[in-house]
Design a protein around this motif. Structure first.
Motif, mmCIF file in Angstrom:
data_model
loop_
_atom_site.group_PDB
_atom_site.id
_atom_site.type_symbol
_atom_site.label_atom_id
_atom_site.label_comp_id
_atom_site.label_asym_id
_atom_site.label_seq_id
_atom_site.Cartn_x
_atom_site.Cartn_y
_atom_site.Cartn_z
ATOM 1 N N THR A 437 0.872 -1.073 -0.028
ATOM 2 C CA THR A 437 0.115 -0.101 -0.055
ATOM 3 C C THR A 437 1.035 1.395 -0.137
ATOM 4 O O THR A 437 0.569 2.069 -0.832
ATOM 5 C CB THR A 437 -0.915 -0.143 1.113
ATOM 6 N N VAL A 438 1.854 1.164 0.869
ATOM 7 C CA VAL A 438 2.621 2.198 0.774
ATOM 8 C C VAL A 438 3.563 2.553 -0.377
ATOM 9 O O VAL A 438 3.539 3.728 -1.090
ATOM 10 C CB VAL A 438 3.888 2.201 1.985
ATOM 11 N N VAL A 439 4.070 1.568 -0.920
ATOM 12 C CA VAL A 439 4.497 1.743 -2.495
ATOM 13 C C VAL A 439 3.501 2.088 -3.583
ATOM 14 O O VAL A 439 3.927 3.115 -4.305
ATOM 15 C CB VAL A 439 5.053 0.236 -3.052
ATOM 16 N N MET A 440 2.358 1.657 -3.544
ATOM 17 C CA MET A 440 1.232 2.315 -4.366
ATOM 18 C C MET A 440 0.886 3.658 -4.193
ATOM 19 O O MET A 440 0.745 4.411 -5.159
ATOM 20 C CB MET A 440 -0.164 1.537 -4.018
ATOM 21 N N VAL A 441 0.695 4.188 -2.962
ATOM 22 C CA VAL A 441 0.711 5.637 -2.824
ATOM 23 C C VAL A 441 1.986 6.420 -3.447
ATOM 24 O O VAL A 441 1.678 7.459 -3.809
ATOM 25 C CB VAL A 441 0.429 5.876 -1.238
ATOM 26 N N LEU A 442 3.147 5.999 -2.878
ATOM 27 C CA LEU A 442 4.350 6.679 -3.201
ATOM 28 C C LEU A 442 4.329 6.855 -4.850
ATOM 29 O O LEU A 442 4.806 7.721 -5.428
ATOM 30 C CB LEU A 442 5.586 6.064 -2.826
#
Length: 506
Positions: A437-442
């Protein structure tokens, strides 16, 4: 044929199928809208969703049969397989009769319930031709599709489905361009789909000569279907509430907009499903024969399945707005470009498809009865929130209703599968969710800033390529770093494949 070759074939052919289906599938709605109007496109989408509800007549037999067949197929027990398949066949034939009755009833009552400017006889004809394919499937093909899937030969149905889809869509495109009406177009679709049934029947007779459906049916093996049907009902309500609610309360033009976004994102989701189904038979057989082997495979599978799921939806979220702008140019009877719809659609699909690794564990274990109440709660949340919000914010409301239900059920599935079946804390699964999720947002935040304005299809393709390559690399590196055991497992497989090929060349 060993399992690795089966996995490669299922996944490879599946991806080809989805790419071809996507390319041709996005052409037909555009032609439908331009030539017949958004209302006709909405009608076709609405009818397709109604038939998904009618498919409830299957009563969970497909899922129960799938779960029951894993063990005998893994053990090579042909007698047991024949007994289960005989029971499955009997259920499917009964379903075919009921499905036929439902098709006729729908053809009569749909034009009365749903108001539109489309002539009633056109609606009736479209329903009959579309429903006839389902009737034939239940009588001849459904049971065989399950057997092929359990035996790791799902690529057979994938291939013939792709061929039939390509041929039927090309014919549909030609008929639309030649000026034929929507009834003729649907009749062509029905006729070409008959070829799929003939091929699957021939393949089973040739490669499963030992299969004998005259064995005494083992109905007890499918007793779980009584519990599965609860999941089927709640699943159908959950997955198909949106279009039905929009049909009744927002009109067919709104349905057309919804269905177009759903079509595009659905094709992306189907590629993820293809990855899932390509290894499903291996996991299912291992779960029912060797739990230690299953646990090792499950760790690797969950690591990279979640990464692939988030990767595809990240690229979709970034590239969908510009695609819809290009795609809907020239369409004036409805507004297809919307800045909020891509976010809502991607959010609900991430929640739905990225929980698949945990859902499979529940299916392998046959915990249908234990989880049926939870499934009902999911559907109630979806239906309640959707019905309340559709009057306030229209299409956004039904999507928010789905997301609300998924926030409950996705967490429930993860916790239940880990605690109650695998006997471990769910932290590993949650940690993988958090990192992706963090990778997706970034990635989304960064690339949306630097992505140039896109005005042509060629510009879109070129930008989609570099966005996909960059995003895929980041996901693979991050997931491999945090799950090094999984990375070593994949690395060993790749090294062994390279060594075997080198020996063949030498």
């Amino acid at each position: 044929m060993d399992n690795r070759k089966k996995i490669v074939k299922i996944f490879g052919y599946g991806v080809i199928s989805q790419v071809v289906t996507l390319l041709l599938g996005i052409i037909i709605p555009k032609l439908m809208i331009v030539n017949f109007g958004s209302e006709v496109n909405g009608l076709l989408s609405s009818i397709r969703q109604v038939f998904v509800y009618v498919a409830l007549l299957e009563a969970g037999i497909g899922t129960a049969s799938l779960q029951a067949l894993y063990s005998p197929i893994a053990e090579g027990n042909k007698k047991r397989t024949c007994e289960i398949m005989a029971a499955t066949s009997a259920y499917y034939k009964r379903t075919g009769v009921l499905y036929g009755i439902a098709v006729i009833g729908l053809a009569i009552f749909y034009p009365i319930i749903v108001k539109s400017d489309i002539p009633a006889m056109v609606v009736v004809a479209v329903i009959l031709f579309q429903g006839a394919s389902g009737v034939i499937n239940y009588f001849f093909q459904g049971k065989f599709t399950i057997l092929l899937r359990v035996d790791g030969r799902g690529y057979i149905t994938t291939n013939i489905t792709t061929i039939v889809s390509v041929v039927s869509k090309l014919i549909q495109i030609c008929l639309i361009l030649m000026g034929f009406n929507v009834v003729v177009v649907q009749f062509a679709y029905f006729t070409i789909n008959l070829l799929q049934m003939l091929y699957v029947t021939w393949y089973i007779k040739k490669h499963y000569k030992w299969l004998d459906l005259s064995f005494k049916p083992d109905y007890n093996a499918l007793s779980q279907s009584k519990n599965v049907i609860i999941h089927q009902i709640s699943g159908l309500i959950f997955n198909n509430t949106d279009i039905i609610v929009l049909t009744l309360f927002a009109g067919l033009k709104t349905v057309s907009i919804y269905s177009l976004y759903s079509l595009i994102i659905g094709c992306v989701a189907n590629i993820i499903d293809t990855l899932c189904s390509s290894v499903e038979f291996v996991l299912g057989q291992a779960f029912n024969s060797d739990k230690n082997k299953f646990m090792k495979l499950q760790e690797v599978y969950e690591t990279y399945y979640l990464g692939v799921s988030f990767f595809f939806f990240t690229v979709t979220l970034i590239m969908l707005p510009s695609f819809m702008k290009i795609y809907s140019s020239g369409i004036t009877d409805a507004q297809y470009v919307d800045k909020y719809l891509p976010v809502l659609f991607v959010t609900l699909n991430v929640l739905m498809y990225a929980r698949r690794t945990s859902s499979q564990i529940i299916n392998f274990a046959g915990h249908f009865k234990q989880t049926q109440v939870r499934s009902i709660i999911e559907s109630v949340i979806n239906l309640t929130v959707s019905l309340v919000l559709v009057f306030k914010i229209g299409m956004y409301g039904v999507l928010v209703g789905t997301i609300a239900a998924l926030l409950y059920r996705t967490n429930d599935v993860i916790i239940y599968a880990n605690w109650n079946i695998l006997g471990r804390k769910p932290w590993k699964t949650y940690r993988r969710w958090i990192q992706n999720t963090v990778v997706m947002v970034l990635i989304t935040s960064a690339l949306c800033i630097i992505l140039p304005e896109i005005n042509t299809l060629m510009e879109w393709i070129m930008n989609a390529i570099w966005v996909a390559m960059l995003s895929g690399s980041v996901y693979f590196i991050v997931d491999s770093f945090f799950d090094r055991e999984s990375f070593r497992f994949i690395r060993e497989i790749i090294i062994n494949v390279i060594k075997r090929r080198s020996r063949v060349i030498e």
